[in-house]
Write a protein that holds these residues in place. Structure first.
Motif, PDB file in Angstrom:
ATOM      1  N   GLY A  79       0.638  -1.445   0.016  1.00  0.00           N
ATOM      2  CA  GLY A  79       0.090   0.041  -0.070  1.00  0.00           C
ATOM      3  C   GLY A  79       0.895   1.045   0.044  1.00  0.00           C
ATOM      4  N   VAL A  80       1.882   1.454   0.820  1.00  0.00           N
ATOM      5  CA  VAL A  80       2.730   2.316   1.010  1.00  0.00           C
ATOM      6  C   VAL A  80       3.414   2.507  -0.574  1.00  0.00           C
ATOM      7  N   THR A  81       4.050   1.615  -1.078  1.00  0.00           N
ATOM      8  CA  THR A  81       4.758   1.711  -2.229  1.00  0.00           C
ATOM      9  C   THR A  81       3.995   2.243  -3.447  1.00  0.00           C
ATOM     10  N   VAL A  82       2.699   1.920  -3.188  1.00  0.00           N
ATOM     11  CA  VAL A  82       1.682   2.156  -4.566  1.00  0.00           C
ATOM     12  C   VAL A  82       1.332   3.776  -4.202  1.00  0.00           C
ATOM     13  N   LEU A  83       1.431   4.314  -2.995  1.00  0.00           N
ATOM     14  CA  LEU A  83       1.101   5.740  -2.713  1.00  0.00           C
ATOM     15  C   LEU A  83       2.262   6.427  -2.999  1.00  0.00           C
ATOM     16  N   PHE A  84       3.601   6.102  -2.503  1.00  0.00           N
ATOM     17  CA  PHE A  84       4.731   6.759  -3.179  1.00  0.00           C
ATOM     18  C   PHE A  84       4.894   6.719  -4.604  1.00  0.00           C
ATOM     19  N   PRO A 139      10.317  -2.583   7.198  1.00  0.00           N
ATOM     20  CA  PRO A 139       9.518  -2.418   5.958  1.00  0.00           C
ATOM     21  C   PRO A 139       9.942  -1.502   5.092  1.00  0.00           C
ATOM     22  N   TRP A 140      10.572  -0.281   5.430  1.00  0.00           N
ATOM     23  CA  TRP A 140      10.993   0.817   4.575  1.00  0.00           C
ATOM     24  C   TRP A 140      11.959   0.399   3.738  1.00  0.00           C
ATOM     25  N   ALA A 141      12.717  -0.734   3.900  1.00  0.00           N
ATOM     26  CA  ALA A 141      13.701  -1.240   2.935  1.00  0.00           C
ATOM     27  C   ALA A 141      12.885  -1.589   1.947  1.00  0.00           C
ATOM     28  N   MET A 142      11.790  -2.566   2.048  1.00  0.00           N
ATOM     29  CA  MET A 142      11.250  -2.983   0.770  1.00  0.00           C
ATOM     30  C   MET A 142      10.441  -1.980   0.030  1.00  0.00           C
ATOM     31  N   VAL A 143       9.921  -0.854   1.066  1.00  0.00           N
ATOM     32  CA  VAL A 143       9.148   0.171   0.382  1.00  0.00           C
ATOM     33  C   VAL A 143      10.192   1.027  -0.657  1.00  0.00           C
ATOM     34  N   LEU A 144      11.149   1.311  -0.128  1.00  0.00           N
ATOM     35  CA  LEU A 144      12.440   2.004  -0.957  1.00  0.00           C
ATOM     36  C   LEU A 144      12.694   1.104  -2.301  1.00  0.00           C
ATOM     37  N   SER A 145      12.951   0.109  -1.981  1.00  0.00           N
ATOM     38  CA  SER A 145      13.292  -0.818  -3.109  1.00  0.00           C
ATOM     39  C   SER A 145      12.304  -1.139  -4.220  1.00  0.00           C
ATOM     40  N   TYR A 146      11.081  -1.345  -3.915  1.00  0.00           N
ATOM     41  CA  TYR A 146       9.931  -1.481  -4.702  1.00  0.00           C
ATOM     42  C   TYR A 146       9.414  -0.132  -5.419  1.00  0.00           C
ATOM     43  N   THR A 147       9.531   0.780  -4.647  1.00  0.00           N
ATOM     44  CA  THR A 147       9.339   2.077  -5.292  1.00  0.00           C
ATOM     45  C   THR A 147      10.234   2.633  -6.490  1.00  0.00           C
ATOM     46  N   ILE A 148      11.507   2.257  -6.147  1.00  0.00           N
ATOM     47  CA  ILE A 148      12.377   2.647  -7.160  1.00  0.00           C
ATOM     48  C   ILE A 148      12.237   1.845  -8.599  1.00  0.00           C
ATOM     49  N   PHE A 149      11.929   0.501  -8.411  1.00  0.00           N
ATOM     50  CA  PHE A 149      11.570  -0.451  -9.502  1.00  0.00           C
ATOM     51  C   PHE A 149      10.260  -0.163 -10.109  1.00  0.00           C
ATOM     52  N   THR A 150       9.306   0.319  -9.191  1.00  0.00           N
ATOM     53  CA  THR A 150       7.993   0.639  -9.796  1.00  0.00           C
ATOM     54  C   THR A 150       7.848   1.980 -10.573  1.00  0.00           C
ATOM     55  N   LEU A 151       8.474   2.880 -10.126  1.00  0.00           N
ATOM     56  CA  LEU A 151       8.619   4.186 -10.692  1.00  0.00           C
ATOM     57  C   LEU A 151       8.650   4.410 -12.188  1.00  0.00           C
ATOM     58  N   PRO A 152       9.675   3.569 -12.831  1.00  0.00           N
ATOM     59  CA  PRO A 152       9.757   3.835 -14.249  1.00  0.00           C
ATOM     60  C   PRO A 152       8.477   3.162 -15.081  1.00  0.00           C
ATOM     61  N   PHE A 153       7.922   2.229 -14.732  1.00  0.00           N
ATOM     62  CA  PHE A 153       6.670   1.961 -15.388  1.00  0.00           C
ATOM     63  C   PHE A 153       5.768   2.898 -15.234  1.00  0.00           C
ATOM     64  N   GLY A 200      -1.430   1.530 -10.462  1.00  0.00           N
ATOM     65  CA  GLY A 200      -1.588   1.340  -8.988  1.00  0.00           C
ATOM     66  C   GLY A 200      -1.851   0.048  -8.650  1.00  0.00           C
ATOM     67  N   LEU A 201      -2.785  -0.857  -9.352  1.00  0.00           N
ATOM     68  CA  LEU A 201      -2.940  -2.190  -9.140  1.00  0.00           C
ATOM     69  C   LEU A 201      -1.884  -2.874  -9.544  1.00  0.00           C
ATOM     70  N   LEU A 202      -1.163  -2.619 -10.689  1.00  0.00           N
ATOM     71  CA  LEU A 202      -0.184  -3.450 -11.295  1.00  0.00           C
ATOM     72  C   LEU A 202       1.224  -3.225 -10.261  1.00  0.00           C
ATOM     73  N   ALA A 203       1.481  -2.220  -9.553  1.00  0.00           N
ATOM     74  CA  ALA A 203       2.389  -1.985  -8.770  1.00  0.00           C
ATOM     75  C   ALA A 203       2.146  -2.478  -7.562  1.00  0.00           C
ATOM     76  N   PHE A 204       1.057  -2.566  -6.921  1.00  0.00           N
ATOM     77  CA  PHE A 204       0.679  -3.363  -5.779  1.00  0.00           C
ATOM     78  C   PHE A 204       0.767  -4.885  -5.928  1.00  0.00           C
ATOM     79  N   ILE A 205       0.430  -5.642  -7.173  1.00  0.00           N
ATOM     80  CA  ILE A 205       0.620  -6.817  -7.323  1.00  0.00           C
ATOM     81  C   ILE A 205       2.113  -7.149  -7.409  1.00  0.00           C
ATOM     82  N   GLY A 206       2.873  -6.151  -8.048  1.00  0.00           N
ATOM     83  CA  GLY A 206       4.357  -6.562  -8.093  1.00  0.00           C
ATOM     84  C   GLY A 206       5.138  -6.552  -6.753  1.00  0.00           C
TER      85      GLY A 206
END
Length: 279
Positions: A79-84, A139-153, A200-206
């Motif tokens: 959820g936080v990854t999608v928001l960021f 959890p913030w370590a995963m939020v950071l890494s997931y956000t980095i990889f989700t942002l380009p898409f 957002g949904l694709l980012a959440f699934i990832g």
């Protein structure tokens, strides 16, 4: 008018292909559900229809090894990854689609190129960054890494959609005295809602399904997400692998994704076709 023989053959071939694709896509999940209700040696019997019904595997999963905590961790991280990701992507896409500056095309290509790197290629560097920031085993370590990889898409997709929006809408808002932030939040975001739901949904699934970063950046069980929790259910050998609980856990963590897709399916379809908007 009567349909010709060739039309019937084309229809039969088309629907046959649809049925084959549907079976291939749905059968693994269907068989996982069947296996999750089996117990004992019945798990190793091949049956394509329900022959046993036991909730023991689900009870084992829910009461053991902090599984519920892992689910809550996955909900928070995803959820936080999608928001960021959406917050950064919307603002970045506005700049890339509406603001003219030198190197804009190169920057877009660079953003897209970042997504081409496999996770393992940047794992060491990202691990050092996580340790430097002091967020290892949080959890913030995963939020950071997931956000980095989700942002380009998300940036690339939202930039494409925002370019298709009529520029007259933005000009009218500017005449009325709207600031760029007001234009983004009050003008563009309602129009981009289908695209935001889709990305957002694709980012959440990832983020929900990611395993490598979740395994690397956490060490304690109370900080791990569901993919790692399911992996930890495995035994030391093939004979010790609890296939029933693994199937039950897989069904539990897949159901939320299915529910989200069913809830937002109309928005997803609209988001995938929103690129045809013309001013």
């Amino acid at each position: 008018m009567k349909r010709s023989l060739s039309d019937w053959i084309k229809s039969i071939a088309f629907y046959s292909i649809v049925v084959v694709i549907f079976v291939v896509a749905v059968f693994p999940f269907y068989y996982a559900i069947l296996t999750s209700f089996k117990s004992g040696t019945a798990i190793f019997e091949v049956n394509y229809f329900p022959v046993d019904f036991s909730l023991q595997n689900y009870v084992t999963v829910m009461v053991g090894r902090n599984f519920i905590r892992s689910v809550l961790n996955s909900v928070f991280v995803s959820g936080v990854t999608v928001l960021f990701a959406l917050l950064l992507a919307v603002t970045a896409s506005y700049a890339l689609s509406r603001v003219r500056f030198r190197g804009r095309a190169l920057l877009l290509i660079t953003i897209l190129g970042v997504s081409m790197f496999p996770q393992i290629a940047v794992l060491a560097g990202l691990f050092e960054l996580v340790r430097f920031l002091g967020i290892y085993n949080t959890p913030w370590a995963m939020v950071l890494s997931y956000t980095i990889f989700t942002l380009p898409f998300t940036v690339w997709v939202l930039t494409t959609f925002m370019r298709e929006l009529p520029i007259e809408i933005e000009e009218a808002a500017i005449i009325d005295g709207a600031t760029p932030w007001i234009i983004i939040t009050k003008v563009f975001m309602p129009l981009l809602w289908p695209a935001l739901v889709t990305t957002g949904l694709l980012a959440f699934i990832g983020a929900w399904n990611e395993f490598l970063f979740a395994l690397t950046f956490t060490i304690s069980e109370d900080q791990r997400t569901v993919p790692v929790a399911i992996a930890l259910l495995s035994g030391a050998s093939e004979q010790e692998i609890p296939w029933g609980p693994i199937m039950a856990a897989s069904v539990i963590v897949t159901i939320p994704l299915v529910v989200l897709v069913l809830i937002f399916q109309q928005k997803i379809v609209a988001g995938l076709t929103a690129g045809g908007v013309k001013g």
